[in-house]
Design a protein around this motif. Sequence first.
Motif, PDB file in Angstrom:
ATOM      1  N   VAL A  38      -4.065  -2.203  -0.193  1.00 18.64           N
ATOM      2  CA  VAL A  38      -3.263  -0.981  -0.290  1.00 18.64           C
ATOM      3  C   VAL A  38      -2.517  -0.680   1.018  1.00 18.64           C
ATOM      4  CG1 VAL A  38      -4.661   0.094  -2.096  1.00 18.64           C
ATOM      5  CG2 VAL A  38      -5.317   0.381   0.302  1.00 18.64           C
ATOM      6  N   GLY A  39      -2.142  -1.729   1.740  1.00 21.17           N
ATOM      7  CA  GLY A  39      -1.417  -1.519   2.994  1.00 21.17           C
ATOM      8  C   GLY A  39      -0.109  -0.777   2.815  1.00 21.17           C
ATOM      9  N   ILE A  40       0.426  -0.751   1.589  1.00 20.39           N
ATOM     10  CA  ILE A  40       1.666  -0.032   1.314  1.00 20.39           C
ATOM     11  C   ILE A  40       1.540   1.454   1.657  1.00 20.39           C
ATOM     12  CG2 ILE A  40       1.010   0.398  -1.095  1.00 20.39           C
ATOM     13  CD1 ILE A  40       4.568  -0.314   0.228  1.00 20.39           C
ATOM     14  N   ILE A  41       0.308   1.968   1.661  1.00 20.87           N
ATOM     15  CA  ILE A  41       0.103   3.378   1.995  1.00 20.87           C
ATOM     16  C   ILE A  41       0.658   3.691   3.378  1.00 20.87           C
ATOM     17  CG2 ILE A  41      -1.642   5.158   2.477  1.00 20.87           C
ATOM     18  CD1 ILE A  41      -3.389   3.933   0.342  1.00 20.87           C
ATOM     19  N   ASP A  42       0.564   2.728   4.310  1.00 14.50           N
ATOM     20  CA  ASP A  42       1.043   2.953   5.671  1.00 14.50           C
ATOM     21  C   ASP A  42       2.534   3.260   5.727  1.00 14.50           C
ATOM     22  OD1 ASP A  42      -1.449   2.600   6.679  1.00 14.50           O
ATOM     23  OD2 ASP A  42      -1.121   0.553   7.398  1.00 14.50           O
ATOM     24  N   SER A  43       3.287   2.791   4.752  1.00 16.17           N
ATOM     25  CA  SER A  43       4.724   3.036   4.725  1.00 16.17           C
ATOM     26  C   SER A  43       5.054   4.469   4.334  1.00 16.17           C
ATOM     27  CB  SER A  43       5.410   2.089   3.735  1.00 16.17           C
ATOM     28  OG  SER A  43       5.206   0.748   4.103  1.00 16.17           O
ATOM     29  N   HIS A  44       4.070   5.160   3.797  1.00 19.93           N
ATOM     30  CA  HIS A  44       4.329   6.508   3.289  1.00 19.93           C
ATOM     31  C   HIS A  44       3.374   7.550   3.875  1.00 19.93           C
ATOM     32  CE1 HIS A  44       7.020   4.741   0.288  1.00 19.93           C
ATOM     33  NE2 HIS A  44       6.072   3.847   0.037  1.00 19.93           N
ATOM     34  N   PHE A  45       2.052   7.282   3.782  1.00 20.15           N
ATOM     35  CA  PHE A  45       1.066   8.280   4.202  1.00 20.15           C
ATOM     36  C   PHE A  45      -0.084   7.603   4.958  1.00 20.15           C
ATOM     37  CE2 PHE A  45       3.089   9.887   0.329  1.00 20.15           C
ATOM     38  CZ  PHE A  45       3.543  11.133   0.773  1.00 20.15           C
TER      39      PHE A  45
END
Length: 312
Positions: A38-45
């Motif tokens: 879920v590293g994509i979370i870093d791009s948003h929150f």
Amino acid sequence: MTSFALIGAAGYIAPRHMKAIKAVGGDLKVAFDPNDSVGIIDSHFPQAHFFTEFERFDRHVDKLHRRGEHIDFVSICSPNYLHDAHIRFGLRAGSDVICEKPLVLNPWNIDGLIEIERDSGRKVNTILQLRLHPAIIALRDRVAASNQRHSVDLTYITSRGRWYHASWKGDDSKSGGVATNIGVHFFDMLAFVFGPLQSQTANLREGERAGGLLSYEKADVRWFLSVDANDLPDGVKGQKTTFRSITVDGEEVEFSDGFTDLHTRSYEEILAGKGYGLEDVRFSIEVVSQFRQLPVVTGGEKHPFAAKYIKG
């Protein structure tokens, strides 16, 4: 600032929800997924709490609530068969819910959710993004202004690799099958444009593809859905992995573009109190649930793409 929790953070559609939450000025407080990719979370929150165990996620949401940091919305991007349970969790946690399509797999699940919605005083919202697509709205207006009965072909092919059948999506008891998993929002769109359904016929029902006939108040529809790249038209193969087409009386309705921002538009409408609720989604859930039980009819009218797989 509107606060959110997210269930199913590692899924394909979750980044669109994260983007939408960011775009509407929301704050993702906590997310859950048994998969930790879920590293994509870093791009948003990047400050969002994350859990891979539902029990710890549940405890964290409860702790936030008890110290006055209420979660306004629980967004659900989990596998289809878990939507019902996760919606119930969100309502019982005292939050409104935003759930991906299909909202549930069967219409009777909606009846139970209506009771919990009433008891909790919270609201369930679903993503019916095609109702917000400018080309679809224009088509609806055009149909409404005419007394003509229309002939429609709907074709949607979205290529999936071998992983698809090894995942929950390849298990009909969990995904509802191809017609439910990739088609439910198209069936909602057809009713949105052409009015109530009068009858339907199943012509093809396989693991990779499905097809049938739908008779609406103002249109007769031949439809074909597939996750097999071999079904792509020759002019598309090797260039694109997805093919969408709607023809009305032989005329192509161009709606291939404009999909990427529709989740954000959906969130904007929901936060403005204009989201689509449980009764709005009932019709499309009835269609796909019924399709799974219909006898397959091989004779008569059928979609051209389906014809090569049908004997009779």
